[in-house]
Design a protein around this motif. Structure first.
Motif, PDB file in Angstrom:
ATOM      1  N   GLN A  85       0.824  -1.212   0.000  1.00 48.34           N
ATOM      2  CA  GLN A  85       0.000   0.000   0.000  1.00 48.34           C
ATOM      3  C   GLN A  85       0.857   1.260   0.000  1.00 48.34           C
ATOM      4  N   ASP A  86       2.047   1.204   0.574  1.00 52.68           N
ATOM      5  CA  ASP A  86       2.893   2.396   0.631  1.00 52.68           C
ATOM      6  C   ASP A  86       3.682   2.645  -0.649  1.00 52.68           C
ATOM      7  N   PHE A  87       3.543   1.798  -1.655  1.00 50.74           N
ATOM      8  CA  PHE A  87       4.295   1.988  -2.892  1.00 50.74           C
ATOM      9  C   PHE A  87       3.995   3.349  -3.516  1.00 50.74           C
ATOM     10  N   GLY A  88       2.752   3.745  -3.553  1.00 50.46           N
ATOM     11  CA  GLY A  88       2.384   5.052  -4.099  1.00 50.46           C
ATOM     12  C   GLY A  88       3.032   6.197  -3.336  1.00 50.46           C
ATOM     13  N   TYR A  89       3.121   6.064  -2.023  1.00 54.16           N
ATOM     14  CA  TYR A  89       3.796   7.072  -1.198  1.00 54.16           C
ATOM     15  C   TYR A  89       5.237   7.241  -1.658  1.00 54.16           C
ATOM     16  N   TYR A  90       5.943   6.123  -1.858  1.00 54.35           N
ATOM     17  CA  TYR A  90       7.357   6.199  -2.264  1.00 54.35           C
ATOM     18  C   TYR A  90       7.509   6.710  -3.696  1.00 54.35           C
ATOM     19  N   VAL A  91       6.562   6.383  -4.554  1.00 53.79           N
ATOM     20  CA  VAL A  91       6.589   6.903  -5.932  1.00 53.79           C
ATOM     21  C   VAL A  91       6.450   8.430  -5.898  1.00 53.79           C
ATOM     22  N   ARG A  92       5.495   8.921  -5.109  1.00 54.22           N
ATOM     23  CA  ARG A  92       5.257  10.361  -5.049  1.00 54.22           C
ATOM     24  C   ARG A  92       6.369  11.103  -4.293  1.00 54.22           C
ATOM     25  N   ARG A  93       6.701  10.638  -3.118  1.00 54.57           N
ATOM     26  CA  ARG A  93       7.620  11.378  -2.245  1.00 54.57           C
ATOM     27  C   ARG A  93       9.090  11.258  -2.649  1.00 54.57           C
ATOM     28  N   HIS A  94       9.480  10.072  -3.151  1.00 58.28           N
ATOM     29  CA  HIS A  94      10.905   9.831  -3.410  1.00 58.28           C
ATOM     30  C   HIS A  94      11.213   9.449  -4.852  1.00 58.28           C
ATOM     31  N   ASN A  95      10.228   9.537  -5.743  1.00 61.27           N
ATOM     32  CA  ASN A  95      10.433   9.209  -7.159  1.00 61.27           C
ATOM     33  C   ASN A  95      10.889   7.771  -7.370  1.00 61.27           C
ATOM     34  N   VAL A  96      10.365   6.857  -6.550  1.00 58.75           N
ATOM     35  CA  VAL A  96      10.671   5.447  -6.760  1.00 58.75           C
ATOM     36  C   VAL A  96      10.061   5.031  -8.092  1.00 58.75           C
ATOM     37  N   VAL A  97      10.820   4.264  -8.837  1.00 63.93           N
ATOM     38  CA  VAL A  97      10.473   3.883 -10.202  1.00 63.93           C
ATOM     39  C   VAL A  97       9.328   2.872 -10.221  1.00 63.93           C
ATOM     40  N   VAL A  98       8.379   3.118 -11.085  1.00 67.70           N
ATOM     41  CA  VAL A  98       7.322   2.152 -11.390  1.00 67.70           C
ATOM     42  C   VAL A  98       7.819   1.387 -12.614  1.00 67.70           C
ATOM     43  N   PRO A  99       7.877   0.052 -12.555  1.00 67.08           N
ATOM     44  CA  PRO A  99       8.354  -0.695 -13.726  1.00 67.08           C
ATOM     45  C   PRO A  99       7.572  -0.311 -14.986  1.00 67.08           C
ATOM     46  N   GLU A 100       8.284  -0.224 -16.095  1.00 64.69           N
ATOM     47  CA  GLU A 100       7.677   0.221 -17.347  1.00 64.69           C
ATOM     48  C   GLU A 100       6.476  -0.624 -17.736  1.00 64.69           C
ATOM     49  N   GLN A 101       6.534  -1.916 -17.506  1.00 67.98           N
ATOM     50  CA  GLN A 101       5.417  -2.800 -17.854  1.00 67.98           C
ATOM     51  C   GLN A 101       4.156  -2.423 -17.063  1.00 67.98           C
ATOM     52  N   LEU A 102       4.316  -2.144 -15.775  1.00 69.34           N
ATOM     53  CA  LEU A 102       3.174  -1.726 -14.954  1.00 69.34           C
ATOM     54  C   LEU A 102       2.721  -0.322 -15.333  1.00 69.34           C
ATOM     55  N   LEU A 103       3.661   0.563 -15.560  1.00 68.12           N
ATOM     56  CA  LEU A 103       3.325   1.938 -15.933  1.00 68.12           C
ATOM     57  C   LEU A 103       2.528   1.973 -17.243  1.00 68.12           C
ATOM     58  N   SER A 104       2.926   1.178 -18.220  1.00 67.66           N
ATOM     59  CA  SER A 104       2.187   1.100 -19.490  1.00 67.66           C
ATOM     60  C   SER A 104       0.778   0.564 -19.267  1.00 67.66           C
ATOM     61  N   LEU A 105       0.651  -0.424 -18.394  1.00 64.01           N
ATOM     62  CA  LEU A 105      -0.658  -0.987 -18.077  1.00 64.01           C
ATOM     63  C   LEU A 105      -1.560   0.059 -17.424  1.00 64.01           C
ATOM     64  N   ILE A 106      -1.018   0.799 -16.457  1.00 64.75           N
ATOM     65  CA  ILE A 106      -1.778   1.842 -15.756  1.00 64.75           C
ATOM     66  C   ILE A 106      -2.260   2.896 -16.751  1.00 64.75           C
ATOM     67  N   ARG A 107      -1.357   3.370 -17.576  1.00 64.92           N
ATOM     68  CA  ARG A 107      -1.716   4.407 -18.550  1.00 64.92           C
ATOM     69  C   ARG A 107      -2.691   3.866 -19.598  1.00 64.92           C
ATOM     70  N   GLY A 108      -2.482   2.631 -20.033  1.00 64.95           N
ATOM     71  CA  GLY A 108      -3.357   2.019 -21.021  1.00 64.95           C
ATOM     72  C   GLY A 108      -4.779   1.816 -20.516  1.00 64.95           C
TER      73      GLY A 108
END
Length: 139
Positions: A83-106
Motif C-alpha cells: 500500500q505504501d508503494f504510491g507514497y514512495y513513488v510520489r515522495r521519493h520518485n521510486v520507479v514504477v516498472p515500465e510494464q506496470l506503468l504502461s498498463l496503468i496508462r493504457g
C-alpha cells in the motif's frame, strides 16, 4: 490463474518475504517525478486490498516520516504491491516498472474490477509477501 508480478517489495521494508534477488529501494529512485505522478499514485492507491495490515513504519529514505498501513497488499488483478508503494513513488520518485506503468496508462488510470474468486486466489499469493512462505508460523 494469471501469473502475478510484484512491485515495491524492498528489503528495507518489513514484510514476510522478499522476491529474489532482494532489491533495495535506494537502487530504484528516478531523477525526477513522473509527468503523471498524481494519476499513477491514485491508481496505486485504488488497488483492491488483499491483505490489510495496521502498522506504522519509518520511511527508510527519510526516517523523520512514518507511513501508516504500508505493508498492506493491493492488486489490480495482475500485479501485487504494498500500500505504501504510491507514497514512495510520489515522495521519493521510486520507479514504477515500465510494464506496470504502461498498463496503468493504457487503462486510463482506472483499476479494473476483479471477481471475488480472482481476489481470493490473489490473496493466497499476497499472504506470502505479507507473512512469509510459512505464513508467519515457525516450526
Amino acid at each position: 490463474m494469471t501469473v502475478v508480478k510484484t512491485v515495491g517489495m524492498f528489503v528495507e521494508l518489513s514484510q514476510g518475504f522478499h522476491p529474489a534477488p532482494p532489491q533495495s529501494i535506494r537502487d530504484h529512485i528516478a531523477l525526477g517525478p513522473l509527468p503523471d505522478v498524481d494519476k499513477v499514485v491514485a491508481y496505486l492507491d485504488a488497488g483492491h486490498p488483499l491483505i490489510d495490515m495496521m502498522d506504522i513504519e519509518n520511511d527508510p529514505l527519510d526516517p523523520t516520516h512514518q507511513v501508516m498501513n504500508g505493508s498492506s497488499v493491493l492488486t489490480n488483478g495482475q500485479w501485487l504491491w504494498r500500500q505504501d508503494f504510491g507514497y514512495y513513488v510520489r515522495r521519493h520518485n521510486v520507479v514504477v516498472p515500465e510494464q506496470l506503468l504502461s498498463l496503468i496508462r493504457g487503462r486510463g488510470y482506472v483499476v479494473p474490477e476483479c471477481s471475488v474468486e480472482e481476489l481470493t486466489e490473489l490473496a493466497a499469493e499476497a499472504e506470502k509477501f505479507a507473512f512469509g512462505l510459512d505464513g508467519g508460523v515457525s516450526p
